[in-house]
Each structure stands twice: as C-alpha cells, then as structure tokens.
Design an enzyme around this catalytic site. Structure first.
Site, PDB file in Angstrom:
ATOM      1  N   TYR A   1      35.920  43.290  41.855  1.00 51.24           N
ATOM      2  CA  TYR A   1      36.097  41.958  41.263  1.00 51.24           C
ATOM      3  C   TYR A   1      37.198  42.013  40.202  1.00 51.24           C
ATOM      4  O   TYR A   1      38.146  41.230  40.231  1.00 51.24           O
ATOM      5  CB  TYR A   1      34.782  41.469  40.628  1.00 51.24           C
ATOM      6  CG  TYR A   1      35.009  40.388  39.605  1.00 51.24           C
ATOM      7  CD1 TYR A   1      34.980  40.666  38.234  1.00 51.24           C
ATOM      8  CD2 TYR A   1      35.317  39.091  39.998  1.00 51.24           C
ATOM      9  CE1 TYR A   1      35.234  39.689  37.300  1.00 51.24           C
ATOM     10  CE2 TYR A   1      35.572  38.109  39.062  1.00 51.24           C
ATOM     11  CZ  TYR A   1      35.531  38.408  37.709  1.00 51.24           C
ATOM     12  OH  TYR A   1      35.809  37.438  36.786  1.00 51.24           O
TER      13      TYR A   1
ATOM     14  N   SER B   1      40.137  37.160  33.769  1.00 52.55           N
ATOM     15  CA  SER B   1      38.885  37.644  33.162  1.00 52.55           C
ATOM     16  C   SER B   1      39.140  38.839  32.268  1.00 52.55           C
ATOM     17  O   SER B   1      40.065  39.619  32.512  1.00 52.55           O
ATOM     18  CB  SER B   1      37.913  38.055  34.290  1.00 52.55           C
ATOM     19  OG  SER B   1      36.872  38.844  33.786  1.00 52.55           O
TER      20      SER B   1
ATOM     21  N   LYS C   1      41.289  40.383  39.878  1.00 53.36           N
ATOM     22  CA  LYS C   1      41.873  39.623  38.760  1.00 53.36           C
ATOM     23  C   LYS C   1      43.160  40.300  38.269  1.00 53.36           C
ATOM     24  O   LYS C   1      44.133  39.640  37.911  1.00 53.36           O
ATOM     25  CB  LYS C   1      40.859  39.482  37.620  1.00 53.36           C
ATOM     26  CG  LYS C   1      39.655  38.606  37.989  1.00 53.36           C
ATOM     27  CD  LYS C   1      40.070  37.180  38.374  1.00 53.36           C
ATOM     28  CE  LYS C   1      38.879  36.294  38.649  1.00 53.36           C
ATOM     29  NZ  LYS C   1      39.266  34.933  39.073  1.00 53.36           N
TER      30      LYS C   1
END
Ligand code: WQD
Length: 340
Positions: free
Chosen positions: A151, A126, A155
């Site tokens: 989050y 991402s 990644k």
C-alpha cells in the site's frame, strides 16, 4: 466551476465533498465503485448539505468508462483523486490487487487529465511513504525510507507518476497531500467512516469495542522506545483534512504555484501514543474501554508525526480539531450507526 472527486462515496472523499459544498460555489461530481464505500453516502451528504451531487458508479481501471465522464463534463477544472485501496495489512496479503487498482486507476486519471486538459489535480498520498524513518517530525524533504507495505509503495510510486507526468505537461499542476492518520467523523454525527469489514485502524476499533460490536481491543505492543511504550502517531480529524483540500484547490486556482507539483504533509504536528488515544476516548465518552496489551503488529513503525510548516506557509492551513473532539466525533458516529 466543476470538481471531479474520485472516491467521493468514501471516508475522506465524502467529508471533502461536504466541505466543498459548504464553503465554495463549486459543483462536485463523484466517481466511486463502492469497493470500500456505499451509495448511501451520497444521501448522507445531501442530508447534511441539502445538496445532491451527480455521481457515476464505475471502475477507474476502465479507461473508456472513465473518459466518458470527462466527455459528458467538459467544464471540469480540478480532479481530487482519492479512490484507492488503503488497508496496510490487506496489501501485504494481496499485493497485486493493490498494484493493479491503485496504480492503474491513477494512470487512467492522469491520461484523462492530459487528454481533456484538466489544469488541476490533487493526489491523495499518505504518511506511509516515509516508511520507518527516525528523524521526527518528518518534513516533505525527509529522505523516504523503504515502503513498509505494498500500500505504502503504491503511494510512493503514485507521487513519482504525478511528478513525471507534470514535468511533461507544463500547462498542468498538481499537489500531493500526505495524510497522517485521518480519524473522527463529521461534527453533525451524520457521516463518518463506514468500515465494511472488521476495522484495521485503531479508532474504529476503539469505538466498536466501546459500543459492544467487538469485545476487546488489543494494544499492539507496549515495549517500543516511546513515552509510554506504545506507538506514536499523528491523528488528524477528517474534516481538517477535508478543509485542506479546499485550500489546496484554491491555491492551485489562484496562484502560479512555486512548484507545479507540490508535496505537502497534512498532520497536526503532535505525536500521540495509543494509550493516550485510549485515555482521551475514555475521558470524552465516559466509557471504560476493555483492552489488553498484546504483541507488536508486523509493519508498524514505532513513531511518526508531521512537521506541518509547509501546509501553514503555502496553504495557510492549520488543524483545528483537538484529540478529544476527534474521539468524541468518532463516538457520536458509532452511536448513530448503532441506532440506524
Ligand atoms: C495506529 C496505531 C497500531 C489497531 C495506517 C496507514 C496510513 C493511514 C492510516 C491511509 C498503531 C495501533 C491499531 C489495534 C492497536 N491509512 N493499533 N490496536 O497503521 O498508523 O496507519 O492507517 O491513509 O497510511 O498506514 O494506523 O490505526 O492501523 O494504527 O494497537 O487494534 O494503533 O499498532 O500503532 P497506521 P492504525
């Protein structure tokens, strides 16, 4: 050739499955535990493509259950690993749920890739790995800033896990694809993002406000140092993202890649503001959107958009769908949901 898609019932996973079925002769199997999707997605895939796929309802954190899929499908040549939690705000409130799910699921996938000798992996990464970065547009070599949320950190860690894993498995290859802001729905209007809860993301919030499910959209701040004061993002249609996965797999299958772990941006290369996105939606839908300007949202970066030269160069990929058509497809999908 058989491809395993984890998260195949999800937003990007289902659109990628449709793209693979409609553009290759590969067989797709899916693993999904419906934590952010529903089994009904497979019916919509069949409705659009005319093909049904084999799917497993299991949690990737269960290594034994996951290995069983590989034991039953010894001809898997590639894995596309989408399955992960992806709500930025939720990850701030519940970090351990994100570390547990996103890291352990990936770890088990890598264990299976080694144990069952699956040559090709695509990892769903991402743009949030870039954090609050100021030189724009960002390239894959840009120095990553601190992750702004758990989050985003999962990644960043995920890319490092893939990198370290590939280094010690010389016969295996991987590509990490850094999605910018995936939006929109399938051109047929018969598949799209199913927000199981009140959406966090801008575009589902716009369409749900326009259809009357939500009464007002709040623009999170118009005092940023940008063209109109609102945040800039690189919105990219989910089907353009899906097409990139087909090209990335073909690249892995057909070439000894320059690097055995490539990292590639998937964005249009165009920065668009929140107000520009709203204006595009109003133009294509004919709906005057009810919105107010509110306070900034914690964790938002002022601006981020991609340099997508590497994707063009090694995947021969470019985004094809315009912002207007991103908005129109999202609106058609919201109207489909309202009728069904
Ligand atoms: C976009 C802009 C908001 C809602 C996240 C992840 C990213 C990717 C996409 C997974 C921001 C503004 C939003 C609203 C608003 N996810 N906004 N009012 O935060 O850029 O990216 O989702 O791959 O990894 O980080 O997306 O759609 O939430 O926000 O003004 O009601 O819209 O402030 O500027 P974001 P978003």
């Amino acid at each position: 050739m058989k491809i395993l898609i984890t998260g195949g019932a999800g937003y990007i996973g289902s659109h990628t499955t449709i793209e693979i079925i409609q553009n290759t002769d590969w067989e797709v199997i899916s693993i999904d535990n419906y934590s952010n999707s529903s089994q009904g997605t497979y019916d919509r895939i069949q409705n659009i493509t005319g093909k049904s796929i084999k799917y497993y309802n299991l949690d990737l954190k269960d290594l034994q259950a996951t290995e069983q899929v590989f034991k039953e499908n010894t001809d898997i040549q590639g894995i596309i690993h989408f399955a992960a939690f992806k709500a930025v705000g939720e990850s701030v409130e519940n970090p351990l749920m994100y570390y547990d799910n996103n890291i352990n699921s990936l770890n088990n996938i890598l264990k299976c890739q080694a144990k069952f000798d699956i040559p090709n992996l695509i990892f769903s990464s991402s743009c949030s790995v870039y954090g609050n970065i100021d030189q724009l547009p960002v390239t894959e070599n840009s120095q990553l800033a601190k992750a702004e949320s758990p989050y985003a950190y999962t990644k960043q860690i995920g890319e490092i896990m893939v990198d370290d894993f590939i280094k010690v498995n010389p016969n295996l290859k991987a590509i990490s694809l850094r999605y910018f802001n995936p939006v929109g729905a399938h051109v047929s209007g018969l598949n799209g993002e199913l927000s199981t809860t009140t959406p966090n993301n801008l575009v589902p919030f716009i369409t749900q406000t326009a259809i009357g499910k939500l009464d007002c959209l709040t623009v999170f701040g118009d005092d940023y140092n940008t063209k109109d004061g609102t945040c800039i993002r690189d919105y990219i249609h989910v089907s353009d993202i899906a097409n990139a996965h087909v090209l990335a797999l073909q690249y892995l299958l057909n070439n000894p890649p320059h690097q055995r772990h490539e990292i590639i941006n998937l964005g249009t290369g165009v920065g668009v503001s929140v107000l520009e996105t709203i204006n595009a939606f109003e133009k294509v839908s004919g709906v005057k959107l009810n919105y107010t300007i509110g306070e900034r949202r914690a964790g938002d970066v002022a601006a981020i958009y991609a340099n997508n030269e590497k994707a063009k160069k090694i995947l021969n990929w470019t985004s094809k769908i315009s912002l207007d058509n991103m908005m129109l497809s999202a609106w058609k999908w919201e109207q489909f949901l309202a009728k069904n």
